[in-house]
Scaffold this active site. Structure first.
Site, PDB file in Angstrom:
ATOM      1  CE1 TYR A 226      -3.601   2.355   0.457  1.00  0.00           C
ATOM      2  CE2 TYR A 226      -2.512   2.965   2.044  1.00  0.00           C
ATOM      3  CZ  TYR A 226      -3.440   3.282   1.645  1.00  0.00           C
ATOM      4  OH  TYR A 226      -4.609   4.198   1.858  1.00  0.00           O
TER       5      TYR A 226
ATOM      6  CE  LYS B 268       1.608   4.743   7.917  1.00  0.00           C
ATOM      7  NZ  LYS B 268       0.299   4.571   8.159  1.00  0.00           N
TER       8      LYS B 268
ATOM      9  CG  ASP C 224       5.543   4.051   0.843  1.00  0.00           C
ATOM     10  OD1 ASP C 224       5.875   4.637   1.431  1.00  0.00           O
ATOM     11  OD2 ASP C 224       4.691   3.601   0.752  1.00  0.00           O
TER      12      ASP C 224
HETATM   13  C1  LIG Z   1       4.025   2.428   3.255  1.00  0.00           C
HETATM   14  C2  LIG Z   1       2.311   2.941   3.234  1.00  0.00           C
HETATM   15  N1  LIG Z   1       3.023   4.078   1.729  1.00  0.00           N
HETATM   16  C3  LIG Z   1       1.930   5.252   2.220  1.00  0.00           C
HETATM   17  C4  LIG Z   1       0.804   5.198   3.443  1.00  0.00           C
HETATM   18  C5  LIG Z   1      -0.093   6.386   2.633  1.00  0.00           C
HETATM   19  O1  LIG Z   1      -0.280   6.630   4.011  1.00  0.00           O
HETATM   20  P1  LIG Z   1      -1.350   8.691   4.631  1.00  0.00           P
HETATM   21  O2  LIG Z   1      -2.109   7.192   5.351  1.00  0.00           O
HETATM   22  O3  LIG Z   1      -0.627   9.187   5.791  1.00  0.00           O
HETATM   23  O4  LIG Z   1      -1.608   8.762   3.538  1.00  0.00           O
HETATM   24  C6  LIG Z   1       0.628   4.136   3.566  1.00  0.00           C
HETATM   25  C7  LIG Z   1       0.051   4.065   5.143  1.00  0.00           C
HETATM   26  O5  LIG Z   1      -0.643   3.096   6.289  1.00  0.00           O
HETATM   27  C8  LIG Z   1       1.519   3.200   4.451  1.00  0.00           C
HETATM   28  O6  LIG Z   1       1.454   2.072   4.571  1.00  0.00           O
END
Ligand SMILES: Cc1ncc(COP(=O)(O)O)c(C=O)c1O
Length: 458
Positions: free
Chosen positions: A166, A296, A268
């Site tokens: 994700y 985060k 990511d």
């Molecule tokens: C690996 C990863 N990238 C991107 C995101 C998206 O982050 P946000 O919820 O702050 O938009 C998440 C959210 O859980 C994530 O786990």
């Protein structure tokens, strides 16, 4: 790794145990269940984000302090959810509270730059080895900007992503996050499956999905699309099927592969950055990609995001040909919290503490798994970890499909009923630790896994 001779889960017994645990949980959450009926009169579904309403019911939180949170019924938990891994500082850390209070009195938003930028940028460069940074407001925005930068710099459209990861909810990457096993297609050509309604089918043409931990399959994606791939985005350790570590050489191999084909590699690090090591995955796995996306934990509990890249990648932005922009980018409240988080709380010493708790969990949980001969193993690094209920190692999404969700749901319920808050149930079973987590907190988690083990083997 998994123990040699393991039991098989008795799914009929697990169904019974689920019913028992759900019945025990419901009376503890009366206030949450009732409040939701009030909220849902004017808030769709009574929650702010769909994933806040996971089964058996949404739990509304009152407050948090250190490693603990309290729900509106007054139940106290050790928090291993930590806001999907954002609160590695622990809740209401005095340094962050003070930074936010101080900033609030001076005004919280101008949409003009403020003077904490340089310290944060310098700290991130030191951690992740990338010279230039920009700020945004979520992980979704960070990965969206990463995709744009890779496309802007190559003039190509195709992005390669990993099956089962994700990267946020924008249309460029929200494909094959938890794809239906019936629809995933052959491993050498996985289907690109939209994860939400309303994503135009045409966007799927721009995303090629590949399995994690397989360089040959990544190479196939590039060679079959020679000259078309702008870049690849990868969560350097997958955090959606438990913690799935990269095989030795895999990330370096991806970097070389991308560069050989005139494309870029983005990590990511929304979940791994500032959690698994001081320098996130870049430090932990010794590979520096072209782009790092953060969110985060970086913002100490404020809405946050950041994107780091080489000068080459930021070229179009530096020349004024491409904008990375947003009303709240670099918001002073977020910057104040991020500065306190990154410079004062998540110091190198903090990671020594997180590693010590991680070790304790691994030893304690490993002993329970062995004693009860569970088909499971523990995987973790720094603040992130999981019990993976599989007798064999999970190396990619397709390995995790075999894990029965009733097992992980029961494991979640057992924790929830015994004072441990985990991220809403799913196959991931991933915990996050904070600098406030103690040995006693770890022991509570271990004791609960033992309660689970005793019940499923009874
Ligand atoms: C690996 C990863 N990238 C991107 C995101 C998206 O982050 P946000 O919820 O702050 O938009 C998440 C959210 O859980 C994530 O786990």
């Amino acid at each position: 790794m998994a123990v040699a001779e393991t039991i098989e889960f008795d799914l009929a017994l697990i169904d019974e145990l689920i019913a028992r645990e759900e019945a025990a949980l419901e009376p503890k959450h009366r206030a949450s269940i009732e409040y939701r009926t009030v909220a849902e009169q004017h808030v769709a579904g009574g929650v702010a984000s769909s994933w806040q309403s996971s089964p058996p019911h949404a739990v509304f939180i009152d407050r948090g302090e250190g490693s603990r949170i309290w729900d509106i019924d007054g139940n106290e938990y050790v928090d291993y959810h930590l806001g999907y891994g954002a609160m590695v500082t622990g809740h209401a850390h005095p340094a962050i509270v003070e930074a936010i209070e101080r900033r609030a009195r001076l005004g919280t938003h101008f949409a003009q730059p403020t003077t904490q930028l340089h310290e944060i940028g310098e700290n991130l460069s030191d951690r992740f080895g990338l010279p230039l940074w920009r700020f945004c407001n979520s992980g979704t925005e960070a990965t969206l900007e990463a995709v744009r930068l890779m496309r802007a710099n190559t003039g190509r459209d195709l992005i390669v992503k990993i099956e089962g990861t994700y990267h946020g909810h924008h249309d460029s990457l929200m494909f094959s996050v938890v794809p239906d096993p019936e629809e995933i297609g052959p491993r050498e050509h996985p289907a690109t499956i939209p994860q939400a309604m309303g994503i135009p089918a045409a966007f799927a043409e721009l995303v090629r999905v590949v399995p994690f931990n397989d360089l040959a399959e990544a190479e196939r994606a590039f060679t079959e699309n020679e000259g078309l791939v702008a870049g690849m985005i990868v969560e350097p350790a997958m955090m959606n099927c438990g913690v799935v570590m990269p095989q030795p050489g895999y990330l370096q191999g991806l970097l070389e592969l991308c560069h050989r084909h005139g494309a870029y590699l983005a990590f990511d690090e929304v979940k791994t950055g500032a959690t698994i090591a001081y320098g996130g995955a870049v430090e932990a796995f010794g590979v520096r990609p072209d782009i790092v996306c953060l969110a985060k934990a970086f913002g100490g509990g404020t809405p946050c995001g950041a994107i780091g890249a080489t000068e080459e990648l930021f070229g179009p932005v530096l020349r004024g040909d491409h904008d990375i922009a947003g009303t709240f980018n670099g918001n002073p409240l977020t910057m104040a919290a991020a500065r306190a988080t990154m410079l004062e709380v998540l110091t190198p010493d903090a990671y020594a503490h997180l590693n010590a708790i991680d070790r304790r969990l691994k030893v304690g949980l490993g002993a329970v798994i062995d004693r009860y001969r569970l088909p499971a193993y523990v995987s973790g690094i720094g603040a992130k970890g999981s019990v993976i209920y599989s007798p064999t190692e999970v190396r990619e999404y397709r390995d995790a499909i075999a894990i029965d969700e009733r097992v992980t749901y029961l494991a979640w319920l057992v924790q929830q009923n015994r004072g441990v808050f985990k991220s809403p149930w799913s196959k991931q079973e991933t915990w996050t630790l904070s600098v406030a987590h103690s040995d006693d907190d770890a022991q509570r988690y271990i004791d609960n896994v033992e309660a689970f083990a005793a019940a499923v083997t009874s």
